[in-house]
Scaffold this motif. Sequence first.
Motif, PDB file in Angstrom:
ATOM      1  N   HIS A 224      24.484  53.453  -3.740  1.00 47.31           N
ATOM      2  CA  HIS A 224      25.259  53.650  -4.976  1.00 47.31           C
ATOM      3  C   HIS A 224      24.372  53.767  -6.215  1.00 47.31           C
ATOM      4  O   HIS A 224      24.455  52.945  -7.137  1.00 47.31           O
TER       5      HIS A 224
ATOM      6  N   HIS B  48      28.924  54.219   3.077  1.00 51.87           N
ATOM      7  CA  HIS B  48      28.916  52.879   2.448  1.00 51.87           C
ATOM      8  C   HIS B  48      30.375  52.492   2.172  1.00 51.87           C
ATOM      9  O   HIS B  48      30.994  53.011   1.252  1.00 51.87           O
TER      10      HIS B  48
ATOM     11  N   ASP C 168      31.436  53.297  -1.411  1.00 52.33           N
ATOM     12  CA  ASP C 168      31.462  51.918  -1.899  1.00 52.33           C
ATOM     13  C   ASP C 168      32.895  51.509  -2.250  1.00 52.33           C
ATOM     14  O   ASP C 168      33.112  50.664  -3.130  1.00 52.33           O
TER      15      ASP C 168
ATOM     16  N   HIS D  66      33.444  49.166   2.206  1.00 54.33           N
ATOM     17  CA  HIS D  66      33.868  47.768   2.374  1.00 54.33           C
ATOM     18  C   HIS D  66      35.283  47.751   2.942  1.00 54.33           C
ATOM     19  O   HIS D  66      36.208  48.279   2.315  1.00 54.33           O
TER      20      HIS D  66
ATOM     21  N   MET E 277      30.011  47.682   5.385  1.00 51.67           N
ATOM     22  CA  MET E 277      29.249  46.661   4.669  1.00 51.67           C
ATOM     23  C   MET E 277      29.539  45.271   5.242  1.00 51.67           C
ATOM     24  O   MET E 277      30.687  44.963   5.581  1.00 51.67           O
TER      25      MET E 277
END
Length: 347
Positions: free
Chosen positions: A175, A14, A248, A16, A40
């Motif tokens: 998450h 995960h 994340d 970004h 993402m």
Amino acid sequence: MVKELVIVRPDDWHLHLRDEDLLPITVNESAKSFARAIIMPNLVPPITKLVDAKSYKHRIMKALKPNLSFIPLMTLYMTEETDPREVEKGFMNGLISAVKLYPAGATTNSQSGVKNFEKIKPVLEIMAEIGCPLCIHGEVTDSNIDIFDREKVFINTVLEKIRTDNPTLKVIIEHITTKDAVDYVIAGKNNLAATITTHHLAINRNDLLAGGIKPHFYCLPVVKREDHRLALVEAAVSGSPKFFLGTDSAPHLDHDKESSCGCAGCFTATNTLEILAHIFEERSALNKLELFTSINGAEFYEKNINTDKIKLIKKDKPVSFPKKLSTPLGKITIFKPNFETKWQVLA
Ligand code: DOR
Ligand code: ZN
């Protein structure tokens, strides 16, 4: 005492990366430690079509330094208009590895997400049929629900129904932040898993709020009380195949975080493995780190385990990291928990 650890090169399930001016920095920061990452799709505008995913993937690969290797595993952003045939085509031809479901308004750039979960039924049915995983931001957005309860309420009211209606659908609750989520995942069948972030393993809501608000500890879902953090650590170090790392890592410029309405997200790509090694060692579970970072996620996503390895060494003194990343748009603060780590990844 263990001073050296060699593990299969980790993946980040995960991540970004953002776009444009930030891409060269974010991509290469992750590629130093990670072989692959689930990317993402919450760009502005979001990645809702295969053509967008394809060109975003191309931009990511273009931003990668030639001496590094990194495979971006692309996702589509689910909207109420997502075409099941588009998902089927992208998953079957290997362009996408999952579809991401944001309840509308749950987090950064989630305005185009889903409000009416009835509307996504046909997509979920196809995904269950072809084995395409669903990544879920598991929080309700109802303003009447306390922000600390939003994950638990989502699981009980929305997720349970999605899973009952689609018993073969592969679901990853992203998450996770609560003991409730840990227990729910453990109780589920083996098509249910969860990612856990570095920051949710490292900090609790006192770290965020006591003695002054710390904008660089603010993320969504918001960090919870200590007993929830301990449940997450327990799950991560257990070695259970249902739990794996999804950092994340979410870059926001300092001026957007240090603001009267600060953005949610912690940037952990730089030092995740060093922080995790410290946490796992504290629980006498260094031998489970590889499962969490490098094996469990690949198995759940039915991808090959990476063949190369990385080495971590334990120094005599705490290791220091850069405090900030410089980007053409401004500085990004690198996550720093309230403890130090002596572990370092060898480049
Ligand atoms: O803290 C977060 N930041 N949580 C999310 O769900 C999104 C992310 C972001 O994109 O900034
Ligand atoms: Zn995220």
